[in-house]
Design a protein around this motif. Sequence first.
Motif, PDB file in Angstrom:
ATOM      1  N   ASP A  59       0.875  -1.699   0.861  1.00  0.00           N
ATOM      2  CA  ASP A  59      -0.117  -0.097   0.036  1.00  0.00           C
ATOM      3  C   ASP A  59       0.843   0.953  -0.314  1.00  0.00           C
ATOM      4  OD1 ASP A  59      -1.951  -1.434   0.123  1.00  0.00           O
ATOM      5  OD2 ASP A  59      -2.178  -1.353   2.491  1.00  0.00           O
ATOM      6  N   ARG A  77      -9.641  -5.585   3.323  1.00  0.00           N
ATOM      7  CA  ARG A  77      -8.420  -5.360   3.164  1.00  0.00           C
ATOM      8  C   ARG A  77      -7.956  -4.509   1.827  1.00  0.00           C
ATOM      9  NH1 ARG A  77      -3.773  -7.841   4.704  1.00  0.00           N
ATOM     10  NH2 ARG A  77      -3.275  -7.913   2.698  1.00  0.00           N
ATOM     11  N   LEU A  78      -9.843  -4.875   1.390  1.00  0.00           N
ATOM     12  CA  LEU A  78      -9.923  -3.566   0.172  1.00  0.00           C
ATOM     13  C   LEU A  78     -10.688  -2.354   0.805  1.00  0.00           C
ATOM     14  CD1 LEU A  78      -9.302  -3.158  -3.304  1.00  0.00           C
ATOM     15  CD2 LEU A  78     -11.156  -4.229  -3.474  1.00  0.00           C
ATOM     16  N   PRO A  79     -10.219  -0.899   0.120  1.00  0.00           N
ATOM     17  CA  PRO A  79     -11.398   0.053  -0.055  1.00  0.00           C
ATOM     18  C   PRO A  79     -12.184  -0.357  -0.712  1.00  0.00           C
ATOM     19  CG  PRO A  79      -8.506   0.731   0.431  1.00  0.00           C
ATOM     20  CD  PRO A  79      -9.031  -0.982   0.026  1.00  0.00           C
ATOM     21  N   ARG A  94      -9.552   9.100   0.817  1.00  0.00           N
ATOM     22  CA  ARG A  94      -8.635   8.558   0.427  1.00  0.00           C
ATOM     23  C   ARG A  94      -9.676   7.878  -1.311  1.00  0.00           C
ATOM     24  NH1 ARG A  94      -5.772   9.963   3.172  1.00  0.00           N
ATOM     25  NH2 ARG A  94      -5.836   9.245   5.453  1.00  0.00           N
ATOM     26  N   ALA A 137     -10.524   5.063  -4.277  1.00  0.00           N
ATOM     27  CA  ALA A 137     -11.194   3.600  -3.873  1.00  0.00           C
ATOM     28  C   ALA A 137     -11.530   2.689  -5.450  1.00  0.00           C
ATOM     29  CB  ALA A 137     -12.319   3.422  -2.805  1.00  0.00           C
ATOM     30  N   LEU A 180     -12.482   0.836   3.877  1.00  0.00           N
ATOM     31  CA  LEU A 180     -12.330   2.005   3.202  1.00  0.00           C
ATOM     32  C   LEU A 180     -13.141   3.023   4.762  1.00  0.00           C
ATOM     33  CD1 LEU A 180     -12.536   4.332   1.193  1.00  0.00           C
ATOM     34  CD2 LEU A 180     -14.675   4.257   0.640  1.00  0.00           C
ATOM     35  N   GLU A 200      -9.800   3.483   6.809  1.00  0.00           N
ATOM     36  CA  GLU A 200      -8.747   4.895   6.057  1.00  0.00           C
ATOM     37  C   GLU A 200      -9.254   5.855   6.251  1.00  0.00           C
ATOM     38  OE1 GLU A 200      -6.756   4.383   2.302  1.00  0.00           O
ATOM     39  OE2 GLU A 200      -6.043   2.751   3.054  1.00  0.00           O
ATOM     40  N   GLU A 238      -8.131  -5.789  -7.229  1.00  0.00           N
ATOM     41  CA  GLU A 238      -7.690  -5.746  -5.949  1.00  0.00           C
ATOM     42  C   GLU A 238      -6.631  -4.935  -5.552  1.00  0.00           C
ATOM     43  OE1 GLU A 238      -6.403  -9.428  -7.887  1.00  0.00           O
ATOM     44  OE2 GLU A 238      -7.959  -8.279  -7.631  1.00  0.00           O
ATOM     45  N   SER A 239      -5.884  -4.301  -6.420  1.00  0.00           N
ATOM     46  CA  SER A 239      -4.422  -3.281  -6.250  1.00  0.00           C
ATOM     47  C   SER A 239      -4.679  -2.126  -5.255  1.00  0.00           C
ATOM     48  CB  SER A 239      -3.399  -3.657  -7.452  1.00  0.00           C
ATOM     49  OG  SER A 239      -2.313  -2.624  -7.199  1.00  0.00           O
ATOM     50  N   ARG A 240      -4.611  -2.499  -4.168  1.00  0.00           N
ATOM     51  CA  ARG A 240      -4.516  -0.796  -3.400  1.00  0.00           C
ATOM     52  C   ARG A 240      -3.876  -0.495  -3.816  1.00  0.00           C
ATOM     53  NH1 ARG A 240      -6.161  -1.732   2.921  1.00  0.00           N
ATOM     54  NH2 ARG A 240      -5.866   0.729   2.487  1.00  0.00           N
ATOM     55  N   GLU A 248      -4.571   3.829  -5.501  1.00  0.00           N
ATOM     56  CA  GLU A 248      -4.125   5.043  -5.211  1.00  0.00           C
ATOM     57  C   GLU A 248      -3.664   6.002  -5.971  1.00  0.00           C
ATOM     58  OE1 GLU A 248      -3.857   7.709  -1.755  1.00  0.00           O
ATOM     59  OE2 GLU A 248      -4.521   5.999  -2.019  1.00  0.00           O
TER      60      GLU A 248
END
Length: 247
Positions: free
Chosen positions: A36, A139-141, A174, A176, A194, A197, A227-229, A233
């Motif tokens: 992250d 785990r995933l926003p 943030r 998402a 989310l 965060e 699924e890639s934060r 971002e």
Amino acid sequence: MRTRTFALTAVTSAACAAALLGPAALPATADVPVPDTPPDTRMGPAPGGVEDPAVSAEELLAEVRSCRQISRGKYRTDANRAKATVPVCGTTDAVFWKADMDIDCDGRRTKACNTKSDPYFQPQTAFQTSRGKPLDSARLPFVVVPAPGRIWDYRKSGLTGGSVVAVIHQGQVRYAVIGDTGPAGIIGEGSYALAEELSIDPHPTTGGAASGVTYIAFKDSRIAPIESRATAERRGEELARAFVGRG
């Protein structure tokens, strides 16, 4: 508090969403966790190699002060709310809404999200990982959008699973992705991760924010893997810069 769905509504909504959307797995890639990006140290390169501060909540909110309503009506924020008060608004590059945040704990069963912690828990999400598995809301926003209906169809606004969303609450920004769908008449929901965060209580039944959350969903912005934060971002910051005129 998550009062937006009853057990029957949750089940039928998930089933309807799946039928409407069809196969939702994104292109297959390695399902490997990506480190992250620390949310409070986001910086981007500017001309001349000078570090440029991340886009602020104030900059984003300035772009969504007025609403050009694109929804045919308004949404309720909870199932027990009699009055619908939230329109979906549009700009050239994004759609946005200002609502509350109820907590979505559906998807992968974890210590935080399960039938004991959430009586409305469902073991699936409308969109899946690159390996075809339910998303991990702990785990995933991700943001939940209303299932397509007479009020609004998110798909007609250039949105889908993996579309990037800037979420703003109390001066924090943030990034998402759209990860799940909910009841067709209710809006304002985000994943457990989310909420964490954004410093919102993430508990699926007692947590959430009653108001003051702004969601800006960027059109045609789907990332992969969903699924890639880190990818969300990075792409979110790029889109936000363009949105406020810094791109």
